[in-house]
Motif scaffolding. Structure first.
Motif, PDB file in Angstrom:
ATOM      1  N   VAL A  81       0.832  -1.204   0.000  1.00 22.36           N
ATOM      2  CA  VAL A  81       0.000   0.000   0.000  1.00 22.36           C
ATOM      3  C   VAL A  81       0.870   1.258   0.000  1.00 22.36           C
ATOM      4  CG1 VAL A  81      -1.705   1.328   1.297  1.00 22.36           C
ATOM      5  CG2 VAL A  81      -1.932  -1.165   1.118  1.00 22.36           C
ATOM      6  N   GLU A  82       1.867   1.300   0.860  1.00 24.75           N
ATOM      7  CA  GLU A  82       2.762   2.454   0.937  1.00 24.75           C
ATOM      8  C   GLU A  82       3.453   2.710  -0.398  1.00 24.75           C
ATOM      9  OE1 GLU A  82       5.131   5.606   2.572  1.00 24.75           O
ATOM     10  OE2 GLU A  82       3.240   4.676   3.183  1.00 24.75           O
ATOM     11  N   HIS A  83       3.881   1.634  -1.051  1.00 26.34           N
ATOM     12  CA  HIS A  83       4.597   1.770  -2.322  1.00 26.34           C
ATOM     13  C   HIS A  83       3.691   2.350  -3.404  1.00 26.34           C
ATOM     14  CE1 HIS A  83       7.616   0.790  -5.363  1.00 26.34           C
ATOM     15  NE2 HIS A  83       6.625   0.309  -6.112  1.00 26.34           N
ATOM     16  N   ILE A  84       2.482   1.828  -3.529  1.00 28.53           N
ATOM     17  CA  ILE A  84       1.584   2.302  -4.591  1.00 28.53           C
ATOM     18  C   ILE A  84       1.159   3.744  -4.326  1.00 28.53           C
ATOM     19  CG2 ILE A  84      -0.627   1.927  -5.746  1.00 28.53           C
ATOM     20  CD1 ILE A  84      -0.302  -1.057  -5.205  1.00 28.53           C
ATOM     21  N   LEU A  85       0.897   4.087  -3.078  1.00 27.37           N
ATOM     22  CA  LEU A  85       0.576   5.479  -2.754  1.00 27.37           C
ATOM     23  C   LEU A  85       1.717   6.410  -3.151  1.00 27.37           C
ATOM     24  CD1 LEU A  85      -1.113   5.088   0.747  1.00 27.37           C
ATOM     25  CD2 LEU A  85      -2.213   5.953  -1.325  1.00 27.37           C
ATOM     26  N   GLY A  86       2.946   5.970  -2.903  1.00 24.31           N
ATOM     27  CA  GLY A  86       4.098   6.777  -3.296  1.00 24.31           C
ATOM     28  C   GLY A  86       4.158   6.985  -4.796  1.00 24.31           C
ATOM     29  N   CYS A  87       3.843   5.954  -5.560  1.00 25.92           N
ATOM     30  CA  CYS A  87       3.819   6.087  -7.019  1.00 25.92           C
ATOM     31  C   CYS A  87       2.792   7.122  -7.451  1.00 25.92           C
ATOM     32  CB  CYS A  87       3.489   4.741  -7.672  1.00 25.92           C
ATOM     33  SG  CYS A  87       4.781   3.491  -7.523  1.00 25.92           S
ATOM     34  N   MET A  88       1.621   7.103  -6.825  1.00 24.98           N
ATOM     35  CA  MET A  88       0.561   8.048  -7.184  1.00 24.98           C
ATOM     36  C   MET A  88       0.977   9.483  -6.887  1.00 24.98           C
ATOM     37  SD  MET A  88      -1.696   6.143  -8.492  1.00 24.98           S
ATOM     38  CE  MET A  88      -2.192   4.412  -8.502  1.00 24.98           C
ATOM     39  N   ARG A  89       1.641   9.695  -5.775  1.00 32.24           N
ATOM     40  CA  ARG A  89       2.076  11.053  -5.435  1.00 32.24           C
ATOM     41  C   ARG A  89       3.185  11.511  -6.368  1.00 32.24           C
ATOM     42  NH1 ARG A  89       2.707  11.814   0.947  1.00 32.24           N
ATOM     43  NH2 ARG A  89       2.065  13.941   0.426  1.00 32.24           N
ATOM     44  N   ARG A  90       4.074  10.595  -6.733  1.00 37.56           N
ATOM     45  CA  ARG A  90       5.151  10.964  -7.660  1.00 37.56           C
ATOM     46  C   ARG A  90       4.632  11.212  -9.070  1.00 37.56           C
ATOM     47  NH1 ARG A  90       8.746   7.116  -8.587  1.00 37.56           N
ATOM     48  NH2 ARG A  90       7.785   5.432  -7.394  1.00 37.56           N
ATOM     49  N   ALA A  91       3.437  10.691  -9.369  1.00 39.44           N
ATOM     50  CA  ALA A  91       2.819  10.972 -10.667  1.00 39.44           C
ATOM     51  C   ALA A  91       2.346  12.415 -10.755  1.00 39.44           C
ATOM     52  CB  ALA A  91       1.642  10.031 -10.891  1.00 39.44           C
ATOM     53  N   GLY A  92       2.291  13.099  -9.616  1.00 40.16           N
ATOM     54  CA  GLY A  92       1.864  14.492  -9.602  1.00 40.16           C
ATOM     55  C   GLY A  92       0.413  14.682  -9.222  1.00 40.16           C
ATOM     56  N   LEU A  93      -0.231  13.631  -8.741  1.00 39.34           N
ATOM     57  CA  LEU A  93      -1.626  13.750  -8.331  1.00 39.34           C
ATOM     58  C   LEU A  93      -1.739  14.498  -7.002  1.00 39.34           C
ATOM     59  CD1 LEU A  93      -2.774  10.090  -9.060  1.00 39.34           C
ATOM     60  CD2 LEU A  93      -3.548  12.126 -10.300  1.00 39.34           C
ATOM     61  N   PRO A  94      -2.759  15.336  -6.860  1.00 39.76           N
ATOM     62  CA  PRO A  94      -3.057  15.887  -5.521  1.00 39.76           C
ATOM     63  C   PRO A  94      -3.354  14.745  -4.561  1.00 39.76           C
ATOM     64  CG  PRO A  94      -4.321  17.001  -7.247  1.00 39.76           C
ATOM     65  CD  PRO A  94      -3.680  15.811  -7.895  1.00 39.76           C
ATOM     66  N   ASP A  95      -3.181  14.994  -3.289  1.00 39.98           N
ATOM     67  CA  ASP A  95      -3.282  13.905  -2.319  1.00 39.98           C
ATOM     68  C   ASP A  95      -4.626  13.180  -2.371  1.00 39.98           C
ATOM     69  OD1 ASP A  95      -0.733  14.278  -1.496  1.00 39.98           O
ATOM     70  OD2 ASP A  95      -1.218  15.180   0.444  1.00 39.98           O
ATOM     71  N   ALA A 112      -4.600  11.074  -5.398  1.00 39.39           N
ATOM     72  CA  ALA A 112      -3.635   9.979  -5.212  1.00 39.39           C
ATOM     73  C   ALA A 112      -4.246   8.857  -4.396  1.00 39.39           C
ATOM     74  CB  ALA A 112      -2.371  10.507  -4.536  1.00 39.39           C
ATOM     75  N   ALA A 113      -4.971   9.224  -3.339  1.00 40.43           N
ATOM     76  CA  ALA A 113      -5.598   8.217  -2.489  1.00 40.43           C
ATOM     77  C   ALA A 113      -6.679   7.463  -3.237  1.00 40.43           C
ATOM     78  CB  ALA A 113      -6.178   8.886  -1.237  1.00 40.43           C
ATOM     79  N   GLN A 114      -7.499   8.187  -4.002  1.00 40.41           N
ATOM     80  CA  GLN A 114      -8.586   7.538  -4.729  1.00 40.41           C
ATOM     81  C   GLN A 114      -8.043   6.657  -5.860  1.00 40.41           C
ATOM     82  OE1 GLN A 114     -10.941  10.986  -5.802  1.00 40.41           O
ATOM     83  NE2 GLN A 114     -12.259  10.764  -3.998  1.00 40.41           N
ATOM     84  N   CYS A 115      -7.030   7.144  -6.562  1.00 40.48           N
ATOM     85  CA  CYS A 115      -6.454   6.348  -7.648  1.00 40.48           C
ATOM     86  C   CYS A 115      -5.709   5.131  -7.112  1.00 40.48           C
ATOM     87  CB  CYS A 115      -5.522   7.215  -8.499  1.00 40.48           C
ATOM     88  SG  CYS A 115      -6.397   8.379  -9.559  1.00 40.48           S
ATOM     89  N   TYR A 116      -5.119   5.270  -5.918  1.00 40.60           N
ATOM     90  CA  TYR A 116      -4.529   4.083  -5.284  1.00 40.60           C
ATOM     91  C   TYR A 116      -5.582   2.993  -5.140  1.00 40.60           C
ATOM     92  CZ  TYR A 116      -4.262   0.846  -1.532  1.00 40.60           C
ATOM     93  OH  TYR A 116      -4.390  -0.326  -0.821  1.00 40.60           O
TER      94      TYR A 116
END
Length: 228
Positions: free
Chosen positions: A128-142, A145-149
Motif C-alpha cells: 500500500v505504501e509503495h503504490i501510494l508513493g507512485c501516485m504522489r510521484r505521478a503528480g496527483l493531488p493527495d 492519489a488516495a482515490q487512484c490508489y
C-alpha cells in the motif's frame, strides 16, 4: 509373544516450540498448492507439520485468521527483495502490478480467494505504501492519489484473482471454458450478434497474459491523464 507396537510408534515428534505462524503458513501454502484449498484443514496441517492439530490453534484462532496470513504471504512474495523506487512512477506501478499477479498465479488456489481480504499485516502495508508513493510521484493531488490508489490496487488484485481462479479450476473445466471462446462463440448467428461476429478473431484468449498487461496500461494512462 512380541508386544504389538502402539499406533504412531516410531513417528518423530516435532520439537517443542518449533511451530510459529510463518512455519504454519508455509505448510498451508504447500497443502493448497498440492491438493487444493478445500484440503486445507487444521487436521491436514497437523499431518503436514507432524504436530497435533490443537497445536495449530495456539497460533491461529480459526481458518479465517489463517487465510489472512496466507493473504499476507502472497504480499510477502510480491515484496520479496524490496519494491524498487525509480524515477519512473509508471514503471514502478507496472512492476508492482506484475509482481502481484505473479504471486497470485504461483498459488492460484489461494490467489482466487484473497483479493477482497485485508490482511492487516506488514507486507500488505508495504505494498500500500509503495503504490501510494507512485501516485504522489505521478503528480496527483493527495485526494486524487488516495482515490487512484484504491482503484488501481483493487483492479490489479481483482484481475489477478480472476486469473488465479481460472487456473484453480480442474483441467477439464478450465479447458471447456477456454474452448468455448474458440468454438461456441464462433458458431453464434452473426445476424443476432453482429459485433461478436465482426470481432471474434481479434478477441484475445481468456488466459492470455496480454490481457493483464493491457489492463495495467489502461490504468496508468488514466492516472497520467488525470495528473495533467
Amino acid at each position: 509373544m512380541a508386544a504389538t507396537p502402539k499406533a504412531g510408534a516410531g513417528r518423530t515428534r516435532r520439537p517443542r516450540g518449533s511451530l510459529n505462524q510463518q512455519v504454519i503458513t508455509e505448510a498451508a501454502l504447500r497443502i493448497c498448492d498440492r491438493a487444493g484449498i478445500e484440503s486445507l484443514t487444521f487436521e491436514a496441517l497437523g499431518r503436514e507439520l507432524d504436530a497435533h492439530p490443537t497445536a495449530i490453534y495456539r497460533h491461529f484462532r480459526d481458518k479465517d485468521e489463517l487465510l489472512l496470513a496466507l493473504t499476507d504471504a502472497l504480499h510477502a512474495e510480491t515484496t520479496a527483495g524490496g519494491l524498487p523506487v525509480t524515477d519512473d512512477w509508471a514503471e514502478d506501478l507496472r512492476a508492482v502490478a506484475h509482481r502481484i499477479r505473479g504471486a497470485f498465479m504461483a498459488h492460484p488456489q489461494v490467489g482466487q480467494l484473497v483479493a477482497a481480504r485485508t490482511a492487516r499485516r506488514p507486507h500488505e502495508f508495504e505494498v500500500v505504501e509503495h503504490i501510494l508513493g507512485c501516485m504522489r510521484r505521478a503528480g496527483l493531488p493527495d485526494r486524487d492519489a488516495a482515490q487512484c490508489y484504491r482503484v488501481f490496487a483493487d483492479t490489479v488484485l481483482a484481475y489477478a484473482s480472476m486469473e488465479a481462479a481460472l487456473y484453480a479450476l480442474d483441467a477439464p473445466t478450465r479447458e471447456a471454458d477456454l474452448r468455448s471462446w474458440r468454438v461456441d462463440y464462433r458458431e453464434l448467428p452473426p445476424d443476432t450478434y453482429p459485433n461478436l461476429a465482426a470481432l471474434i478473431d481479434d478477441i484475445p484468449p481468456l488466459d492470455s497474459p496480454d490481457n493483464f498487461r493491457l489492463a495495467v496500461e489502461l490504468l496508468i494512462d488514466s492516472i497520467r491523464s488525470r495528473a495533467r
